[in-house]
Design an enzyme around this catalytic site. Structure first.
Site, PDB file in Angstrom:
ATOM      1  N   GLY A  20       0.788  -1.235   0.000  1.00 26.76           N
ATOM      2  CA  GLY A  20       0.000   0.000   0.000  1.00 26.76           C
ATOM      3  C   GLY A  20       0.816   1.279   0.000  1.00 26.76           C
ATOM      4  N   MET A  95      -4.051  -6.907  -7.079  1.00 19.80           N
ATOM      5  CA  MET A  95      -3.560  -8.088  -7.790  1.00 19.80           C
ATOM      6  C   MET A  95      -4.671  -8.957  -8.398  1.00 19.80           C
ATOM      7  SD  MET A  95      -0.475  -7.439  -7.584  1.00 19.80           S
ATOM      8  CE  MET A  95       0.385  -8.896  -8.170  1.00 19.80           C
ATOM      9  N   ILE A  97      -7.542  -9.188 -11.643  1.00 22.78           N
ATOM     10  CA  ILE A  97      -7.902  -8.591 -12.929  1.00 22.78           C
ATOM     11  C   ILE A  97      -9.410  -8.396 -12.952  1.00 22.78           C
ATOM     12  CG2 ILE A  97      -7.924  -8.946 -15.430  1.00 22.78           C
ATOM     13  CD1 ILE A  97      -5.313 -10.591 -14.990  1.00 22.78           C
ATOM     14  N   LEU A  98      -9.827  -7.171 -13.206  1.00 20.05           N
ATOM     15  CA  LEU A  98     -11.267  -6.867 -13.194  1.00 20.05           C
ATOM     16  C   LEU A  98     -11.885  -7.280 -14.529  1.00 20.05           C
ATOM     17  CD1 LEU A  98     -10.904  -3.378 -11.512  1.00 20.05           C
ATOM     18  CD2 LEU A  98     -11.876  -5.436 -10.442  1.00 20.05           C
ATOM     19  N   ASN A 112      -4.614   2.786 -13.413  1.00 20.02           N
ATOM     20  CA  ASN A 112      -3.722   1.789 -12.810  1.00 20.02           C
ATOM     21  C   ASN A 112      -2.298   2.295 -12.903  1.00 20.02           C
ATOM     22  OD1 ASN A 112      -2.902  -0.723 -11.679  1.00 20.02           O
ATOM     23  ND2 ASN A 112      -2.337  -1.452 -13.724  1.00 20.02           N
ATOM     24  N   HIS A 114       1.630   0.814 -13.151  1.00 21.26           N
ATOM     25  CA  HIS A 114       2.319  -0.429 -13.512  1.00 21.26           C
ATOM     26  C   HIS A 114       3.833  -0.182 -13.517  1.00 21.26           C
ATOM     27  CE1 HIS A 114       2.728  -4.379 -15.284  1.00 21.26           C
ATOM     28  NE2 HIS A 114       3.620  -3.868 -16.102  1.00 21.26           N
ATOM     29  N   ASP A 150      -3.121  -4.399 -18.531  1.00 22.06           N
ATOM     30  CA  ASP A 150      -2.084  -3.369 -18.687  1.00 22.06           C
ATOM     31  C   ASP A 150      -2.042  -2.770 -20.101  1.00 22.06           C
ATOM     32  OD1 ASP A 150      -1.354  -3.872 -16.037  1.00 22.06           O
ATOM     33  OD2 ASP A 150       0.043  -5.445 -16.622  1.00 22.06           O
TER      34      ASP A 150
HETATM   35  C1  GRF Z   1       3.732  -1.275  -7.415  1.00 26.03           C
HETATM   36  O1  GRF Z   1       4.988  -1.511  -7.962  1.00 26.03           O
HETATM   37  C2  GRF Z   1       2.695  -1.120  -8.506  1.00 26.03           C
HETATM   38  O2  GRF Z   1       3.190  -0.517  -9.654  1.00 26.03           O
HETATM   39  C3  GRF Z   1       2.343  -2.551  -8.800  1.00 26.03           C
HETATM   40  O3  GRF Z   1       2.323  -3.196  -7.542  1.00 26.03           O
HETATM   41  C4  GRF Z   1       3.210  -2.495  -6.645  1.00 26.03           C
HETATM   42  C5  GRF Z   1       2.389  -2.121  -5.447  1.00 26.03           C
HETATM   43  O4  GRF Z   1       3.158  -1.550  -4.416  1.00 26.03           O
HETATM   44  N1  GRF Z   1       1.106  -2.622  -9.554  1.00 26.03           N
HETATM   45  P1  GRF Z   1       2.451  -0.865  -3.176  1.00 26.03           P
HETATM   46  O5  GRF Z   1       1.475  -1.878  -2.580  1.00 26.03           O
HETATM   47  O6  GRF Z   1       1.743   0.363  -3.661  1.00 26.03           O
HETATM   48  O7  GRF Z   1       3.567  -0.545  -2.206  1.00 26.03           O
END
Ligand code: GRF
Length: 193
Positions: A20, A95, A97-98, A112, A114, A150
């Protein structure tokens, strides 16, 4: 730092699954005077997600939704979003996929982040793949979400140099620090158009 009252700001929900740190940076951003968003709700599929602590610290309403049955989970989330009049969804390390069925309810309103320079390295293990391919740069991308993984329209990207000594972990750290700046930048860009 000026605290926002929430009036006239875009009602936003942040979805996350783990640490988070992007959630935290979005919360901090949302408290600034210049922020167009107010975070009304946070949603996770993981009751052990460390990011839940930020919801508690900042007293933001949270929902933990199990994804055992995806349709049921998505319907529950849609209900919550409706109840809270959510207008914008920010995925931040979410984590799951919607489905198309879900995203069509929020067309053009789901973002999102990425950890790669999309369209390179969709999916997981992005840092390892960039290093294995001997890329000189990697980075991060904020994009709109569509029904393909993505693949939605790119809003902003930030390049990060890959050094010879970098490991997937060291690269992840450097890129994550940039993610924390990039997500707010993307939001400002969209809503100042
Ligand atoms: C980040 O690298 C984000 O780009 C990816 O998952 C990671 C999440 O990190 N989708 P956090 O939970 O925000 O620390």
């Amino acid at each position: 730092m000026v605290l926002s009252t929430g009036t006239n700001r875009i009602k936003t929900a942040v979805f996350f699954s783990g640490t988070g740190s992007n959630l935290r940076s979005l919360i901090k951003f949302s408290k600034l005077k210049k922020s167009p968003i107010f975070i009304n709700l946070i949603i996770t599929n993981n009751k052990l997600a460390k990011g839940l602590k930020y919801g508690a610290i900042f007293k933001i309403k949270k929902k933990i939704i199990k994804f055992k049955n995806k349709d049921a989970a998505e319907n529950k989330i849609l209900n919550e979003l409706k109840k809270n009049k959510i207008e914008l969804i920010c995925l931040a390390g979410f984590m799951k996929i919607l489905s198309n069925n879900f995203t069509k309810n929020f067309k053009g309103k789901i973002l999102n982040i990425h950890p790669s320079l999309l369209p390179k390295y969709k999916g997981l293990n992005t840092h390892q793949r960039a290093i294995e391919n001997k890329d000189k740069y990697s980075g991060c991308t904020v994009h709109f979400v569509n029904s393909r993984l993505d693949s939605g329209k790119i809003i902003v990207q930030k390049k990060v140099r890959i050094l010879k000594k970098d490991t997937p972990d060291s690269l992840a750290k450097k890129i994550l620090a940039q993610e924390h700046k990039l997500y707010p930048k993307a939001i400002l860009k969209i809503f100042s158009l």
